[in-house]
Every structure is written in C-alpha cells, then in structure tokens.
Design a protein around this motif. Sequence first.
Motif, short mmCIF file in Angstrom:
data_model
loop_
_atom_site.label_atom_id
_atom_site.label_comp_id
_atom_site.label_asym_id
_atom_site.label_seq_id
_atom_site.Cartn_x
_atom_site.Cartn_y
_atom_site.Cartn_z
N LEU A 91 34.89 48.70 32.68
CA LEU A 91 35.99 49.66 32.61
C LEU A 91 37.15 49.26 33.51
CD1 LEU A 91 33.88 52.93 32.64
CD2 LEU A 91 35.22 52.01 30.74
N GLY A 92 36.94 48.21 34.27
CA GLY A 92 38.06 47.72 35.08
C GLY A 92 38.18 48.35 36.45
N TYR A 93 37.15 49.06 36.89
CA TYR A 93 37.23 49.66 38.22
C TYR A 93 36.71 48.74 39.32
CZ TYR A 93 38.19 53.97 35.73
OH TYR A 93 38.74 54.92 34.92
N LEU A 94 35.83 47.83 38.92
CA LEU A 94 35.26 46.91 39.90
C LEU A 94 35.41 45.48 39.39
CD1 LEU A 94 31.87 48.67 40.83
CD2 LEU A 94 33.98 48.62 42.16
N GLU A 95 35.29 44.53 40.31
CA GLU A 95 35.25 43.15 39.86
C GLU A 95 34.38 42.32 40.80
OE1 GLU A 95 39.06 41.30 39.88
OE2 GLU A 95 39.58 42.10 41.86
N GLN A 96 33.97 41.16 40.29
CA GLN A 96 33.15 40.26 41.08
C GLN A 96 33.96 39.03 41.44
OE1 GLN A 96 29.83 39.90 38.26
NE2 GLN A 96 28.52 39.99 40.08
N PRO A 97 34.02 38.67 42.71
CA PRO A 97 34.70 37.42 43.09
C PRO A 97 34.02 36.23 42.42
CG PRO A 97 34.20 38.75 45.02
CD PRO A 97 33.51 39.40 43.86
N HIS A 98 32.71 36.26 42.28
CA HIS A 98 31.98 35.24 41.53
C HIS A 98 30.64 35.82 41.11
CE1 HIS A 98 31.00 34.64 45.81
NE2 HIS A 98 29.76 34.58 45.32
N THR A 99 29.97 35.12 40.23
CA THR A 99 28.78 35.68 39.59
C THR A 99 27.77 36.28 40.56
OG1 THR A 99 28.96 33.60 38.43
CG2 THR A 99 27.35 35.18 37.59
N SER A 100 27.52 35.56 41.62
CA SER A 100 26.42 36.02 42.46
C SER A 100 26.89 36.77 43.70
CB SER A 100 25.57 34.83 42.88
OG SER A 100 26.30 34.03 43.77
N ALA A 101 28.01 37.44 43.56
CA ALA A 101 28.49 38.22 44.70
C ALA A 101 28.43 39.70 44.35
CB ALA A 101 29.92 37.83 45.03
N GLY A 102 28.62 40.55 45.33
CA GLY A 102 28.70 41.98 45.06
C GLY A 102 30.01 42.32 44.39
N ARG A 103 30.30 43.59 44.29
CA ARG A 103 31.53 44.02 43.63
C ARG A 103 32.58 44.43 44.65
NH1 ARG A 103 27.82 43.82 39.86
NH2 ARG A 103 28.49 43.87 37.69
N ILE A 104 33.83 44.23 44.27
CA ILE A 104 34.92 44.80 45.06
C ILE A 104 35.79 45.64 44.13
CG2 ILE A 104 34.97 42.89 46.69
CD1 ILE A 104 37.35 41.78 45.30
N PRO A 105 36.46 46.65 44.67
CA PRO A 105 37.25 47.53 43.82
C PRO A 105 38.46 46.79 43.26
CG PRO A 105 36.95 48.46 46.03
CD PRO A 105 36.51 47.05 46.08
N THR A 106 38.83 47.11 42.06
CA THR A 106 40.09 46.60 41.52
C THR A 106 41.19 47.59 41.88
OG1 THR A 106 39.89 47.84 39.49
CG2 THR A 106 38.93 45.64 39.51
N TYR A 107 42.38 47.18 41.54
CA TYR A 107 43.55 48.04 41.62
C TYR A 107 43.26 49.44 41.04
CZ TYR A 107 48.20 49.43 39.96
OH TYR A 107 49.33 50.10 39.69
N SER A 108 42.76 49.51 39.78
CA SER A 108 42.53 50.84 39.22
C SER A 108 41.35 51.52 39.89
CB SER A 108 42.33 50.82 37.70
OG SER A 108 42.19 49.53 37.22
N GLY A 109 40.43 50.72 40.43
CA GLY A 109 39.34 51.30 41.19
C GLY A 109 39.87 52.09 42.37
N TYR A 110 40.78 51.47 43.11
CA TYR A 110 41.39 52.17 44.25
C TYR A 110 42.11 53.42 43.79
CZ TYR A 110 40.69 48.42 47.68
OH TYR A 110 40.16 47.52 48.55
N ARG A 111 42.85 53.28 42.70
CA ARG A 111 43.62 54.41 42.18
C ARG A 111 42.73 55.61 41.94
NH1 ARG A 111 48.87 53.10 41.51
NH2 ARG A 111 49.21 54.08 43.51
N LEU A 112 41.64 55.35 41.19
CA LEU A 112 40.72 56.44 40.86
C LEU A 112 40.14 57.02 42.15
CD1 LEU A 112 39.53 57.91 38.46
CD2 LEU A 112 37.57 56.39 38.55
N TYR A 113 39.78 56.12 43.04
CA TYR A 113 39.20 56.55 44.32
C TYR A 113 40.15 57.49 45.05
CZ TYR A 113 37.61 56.03 49.20
OH TYR A 113 37.20 56.25 50.48
#
Lengths: 351, 351
Positions: free
Chosen positions: A61-83
């Motif tokens: 949905l575009g709220y989170l993203e992964q810097p690379h396959t085996s990493a955790g998630r970080i918020p995207t721009y829209s993730g922050y917005r929703l937050y």
Amino acid sequence: MYLQKGVICLLDERKRKILAAVVDAYIVTGEPVGSKTIASLPDIRVSPATIRNDMAVLEQLGYLEQPHTSAGRIPTYSGYRLYIDELMNAKELSDEEKKMLDDCLDVDVPTADALIESASEALSELTHCATVVKNISPKFSVITKVEVIPTGKRMYVLLMITSSGNIRNKVCRLEFDLTNEQMEFFSRYMAENLQGVPVDELSEEIVEQLVAAMGTYMVTLAPLLKGVCELAEGFRDNEIKVSGEKNLLARRDINSGQIVRFLENKNEVVKNMLDDSFGDLQVVFSEDGGFVIENSSMIVSKIRKDGEIAGTLGVIGPMRLDYAKVIPYLEYLTGRITEMISEEDQDDEDK
Amino acid sequence: MYLQKGVICLLDERKRKILAAVVDAYIVTGEPVGSKTIASLPDIRVSPATIRNDMAVLEQLGYLEQPHTSAGRIPTYSGYRLYIDELMNAKELSDEEKKMLDDCLDVDVPTADALIESASEALSELTHCATVVKNISPKFSVITKVEVIPTGKRMYVLLMITSSGNIRNKVCRLEFDLTNEQMEFFSRYMAENLQGVPVDELSEEIVEQLVAAMGTYMVTLAPLLKGVCELAEGFRDNEIKVSGEKNLLARRDINSGQIVRFLENKNEVVKNMLDDSFGDLQVVFSEDGGFVIENSSMIVSKIRKDGEIAGTLGVIGPMRLDYAKVIPYLEYLTGRITEMISEEDQDDEDK
DNA sequence: TGTTAGCACTCTTTTTCTTTGAGTGCTAAT
DNA sequence: ATTAGCACTCAAAGAAAAAGAGTGCTAACA
C-alpha cells in the motif's frame, strides 16, 4: 483497488497499530524495524509471522518500504503522513511542561514578534532542531513613526518604527548639516505622508513621488528619503529567520552539505513553505518539493491576531522527528502566544 | 644542542627550502609529502635520497612529522610557525586584487565598524574560511546620545548612539504614559550625565546612583534607566561576531562536531585570542590553547585609530591555510581600513 | 479462515586475510 | 657530500569468508 472488501480490511485496527509501532520505533532508533521488534511490544499479541504478513500488505500500500530484502521496514513518505494525521498519539502536556513553556514566553515586552522569537529559541533548545520564524507579514505591519536624529557632523540616524513594535535604524551621511527647520519639516512630512503606510507598499516609486513633492527641501532631504526606503526594504527582507541550525549539523542522518546549501538561501526556500493558505498547523516534507534538505520535515504553526496571521513559527528537523512530542509543544506555544497578544489588546481597552 | 656547528648547519639554505616546499605542498594537497614530490620541483636540484636525509633532520628538530613509518612528512606546529615567520614568501597583491579588495570596502557610511564588518564578509568569501570581528572596544566607545521616543500606549523606544557610530534600541513598556515635561527631563538628564561616558563604564551601580539623584522623576523614569543599562550591556556583549562559519563546515579536515561546539561558545573562546597585547598581526594555532577546533588556525590583524585599537579582524581556517595568500589580503584590508578611518577625521577637520 | 512455527534464502555487515604501493632508512658506491 | 639501490614497513585497497538479521513461503493448526 482490486476488491471493495480489501479497502476496508487494509486499514484494519491491527495494521494501523503495526504501522504506528513501526514509525514509533523508527523515530527512536533510526534503524529499519523488523517483525520481531514489533512482536515484542506489550500491546501487540500476535506472532512475528503475522506481523510480517501485515507489513507486506502495508508495503504494497506504500506505507512502508525495505532498504533491501533482508532488512526491516522503514516508513515511506505516505507512511509518515498517515501516522501524523491519524495514528500517532500526541502526548498531553504535563503541568510542568506547560509551566516550562510558559516561562519561555516570559519576555518584558510581549509584542508578537518578541514572543515568537523567544518561543523559537526555546523550541530549538527543546527539540534539538532548527526553528523558523516568519514575523508579522509586512502587509499588516504599518509605519507608525519615522524619526531623524543628528549624531555627528553631517551624520544622521534614521529610525523607523512599525505597528508590530519593530524598530530599525540606519546611519545616513549627508552632504550638508541640516537646519532645525529642515529637520522639523522632515519629521512633519514623514508623519503626514508615511504614517499608516504598510511597509510593504513603500516602493521606490512612492518615495520618488514624495521627493518630487517636497519643493525646496528636495535637494537636501532626498538622501534621507532614500534611507527611509532602504529601511522599509530591510523590514521586508528580514521577514524570515532560521535559528538553531547547529542542531541539524549534529545529526548524522542529515547531510551537512545540504544544510550549508539550505542556509545559503534559506529565505527563498522557506518562503514558499510558509504559505498562508493552508491550515493553522501543517507538516511539510522535503518530498513535497522546494525544500533542499533531503529527509527532513518542517512543522509550521500560525499565530493569529483578530483572525489575521500575525506570525508563523516552525520546526525544521529530520523526517524521523518526534512528532508526538514536538507538535504538542508547538501547538501549545502558538496557542499561548495567540492568547497573550489578544489579552494585550484587552488590557489596553480596559484602560 | 650537541655541537655548536650543528646549530648553524641545521638551518642551512637547502633545508629551509625543503621545509618550505613541504609546507607549501601540504597546504595544497592535505596529503603527507614524500621526498620524490619535493625532488621534482624545479628549484630543487638534489636527489630524493638527499632530501630524505634532510627531512629526517627536520623531523628530529621537530619541524616535520610522519603519520606512520611509510608515509611522507607533514608539518608540525613548529614547522608552521617557522614557515609563517621566515620561510613563506607572501605574494605581492596585484593591482586587480587590490582593486577588488578596495571595492569590498565601498560602504556608504564608512565608520570603523561598518568597514570591518564589510571586510569580514568579503574575507570569508575570498578565503572560504570563517572570519571573526571584534568591533571597537567598548572602552573607547563612548555614549553620544540617548533618546526616548514614544511609540504607542505606554510604549517607548530607547535609543543609544555611540561615538563609534553604533546604534542600538530597545522597547520599554512603562506603567504610565510620560508627559512631555518628563520626556524632556529625561533627555536632558541623559545628555548631562551620560554623554561621553564609555559604554564599558555604565554599570548598574552608576545607574542606581543616577536613579537616586533624579528626585521626583524617580518613580516614573527608573524603568527607562534600567533599559539604558541593558542597552549598554548589549554593546558590551555583542562585541565579537563570527561569520562564514559555513565555510568551515564544508571542509572535510575539520570536525563538524567541534565546529558546533565552537559556535556555541565562540565568544568565550575567541575573546582570549583577541588579546590586545600582541603585535598587530598574529597567527594563533589551536595548539596554543583555548581554541576548540582541532587542527585550525586563526590569523588576527588589528586596526588602529590614533594609536588605539579600533577593531580587530581575523580569519579562522584549517591549519593548512593558504597563509601566503590570506595574510597579504588581511594586511591590505586592515591597512586600508586604518587609512580610511583616519582620512575621515582629516575630512572632518578640513571642513 | 486467520494465525503461527519452521526453514530456506537473501543480502548487508563484519571479519580476516592478501595484495599493492608509496615511502622510508640504510649501505655502499661515486 | 651526494646518490643509486634495495630491503623493509605499514596503511590502504581488495577479495574472500563468516556472521547475522530479517524476510517470504509452506504447511500445520485452532
């Protein structure tokens, strides 16, 4: 998109909780957040696997993203917005906090500008961020007084005072000394023609007209009028102040080269951002355009007086700013300032 | 030390040349300099081996050091000292350069402070370093005028002008409006008691005495006098200004954390460095103590008027600053300013 | 049907080892 | 006194290996 039902299920309570938790954690650590970390939180009662599934959805949905396959998630721009818009739980300020903030506003002459300035300094201390201040718009700032004071051979100080309580001065060096009569004429002429004029409107043209209409005094006094013009310009240009920039430098997640570039033309850059048209509190991200510093965000809050915008106060920090803390601070401060500058009016009316 | 003959031979012409070449090269590249590099220079006509021998001697004498066994040499603290004092060949300024620097000093009101300020900005542009300015010492800066101007209900602007052409103002809010008579008294009282007083000497005690001696006006005017006192304090505190800090940030060889710490208490730190007791141009290294930023140096030059120090202008940069360029710039600028502010006096006397 | 344990897989980070190369100091020759 | 030659040192760069964190998927479970 695909199925109506989906749309509802996407925002289900648990996913919202998880998204909030990811953003919270990321704001604190600055590291990508994994499913395990989230699962270990007290009010999450599902297994890491479940969380992984949900996070995958949140990513789609575009709220989170992964810097690379085996990493955790970080918020995207829209993730922050929703937050910021819906998920974050803004902390209520404790009485001590309120008191501390009140103390910051304890200046001897509580004009809008002085209060905002003082709040700005306090904020940059408290949040470890840079702060940005836009003083009362020159549109509303009106010339109340122009004085000329002799201060040496052919040297004169020009003084301009505006309705917002701002004062600016400038030294002028003339070709000749002024007679008392000339000075009196100048004062009167200024009072008659410039009192009540918004500093915004004092263009070179107007000054030229004034010079032309001065008659015999024209030659001697023209340089002074030019000085007046420059003073007014000073009010316009110095509208925006950024302070506490050093706090940004200390952060590793903000590129210091970009900060330098930002400082070089901060006025240009910030000006757009402080547009009056939006709501009273807005959060702007560097992705929103115009903002030079990557990965940064700016929270801006407006201060009003009689419905008009009397000033703007903002915080510039990293994207992963502690919004839940900073926003209440900012809201409280601007709220108090708004109260204080209208109280002040009542005060005067009481009298 | 060991043999008298040694002492002479140590400073032989070739070794001096080699030391100068090492410092020159290091200033440009920032990398340790090897014997080969030096040997390839046009006016060095010996082999790398010979240079190595000489460099070993220079190292023993403490002018050079090696970061590690297999690296070239870099200048030590005393290496720089010797370079600056004796070895470097300061470039003569070309006419264009002189013209450019003159242009930088083209301000409309050439007071000492304005000129120094302007030179400071130009210097930080030209050298890509930070600059530091100490305006005229408050000891020599004398109050020439104190004015009070009404500017709204119970609001007054206090204005203080000093002999150095500095102006500062402050808004005061009083309990009551002043009568014309009160204002006139205040102006007269200020003129009689404060004109000619160095801002340095305007202590709280003096103000208290003045308040006590005011008689009937005491109650109403005391707050104004307190304001006057604060204004004078402002002159004292704002003595030192650092600008162009951003130039330091851009440099990789200077730790940005240290810059931040330096900016936080620059006044404290720089104050010691601008001691009046030394010669007219001095170079201070961070090793000399007190200076927070590691590996940095400061060149300070004094501006005099009638023999007294009228201000100080300095450049803060990395240790490997281009002294041969910066020092002539600084000397030329301070020289010109010194000329201009004494010309100005003549100007006045001519009249 | 939603949740979970288990496991193979991916990709960064860290560590270790190797190679390279600039530069030296020393010795012996000029 | 100067210099060529050479062995030696040590940081920096590169390559290979190991570790570790986190995922996605499958299959089992309530």
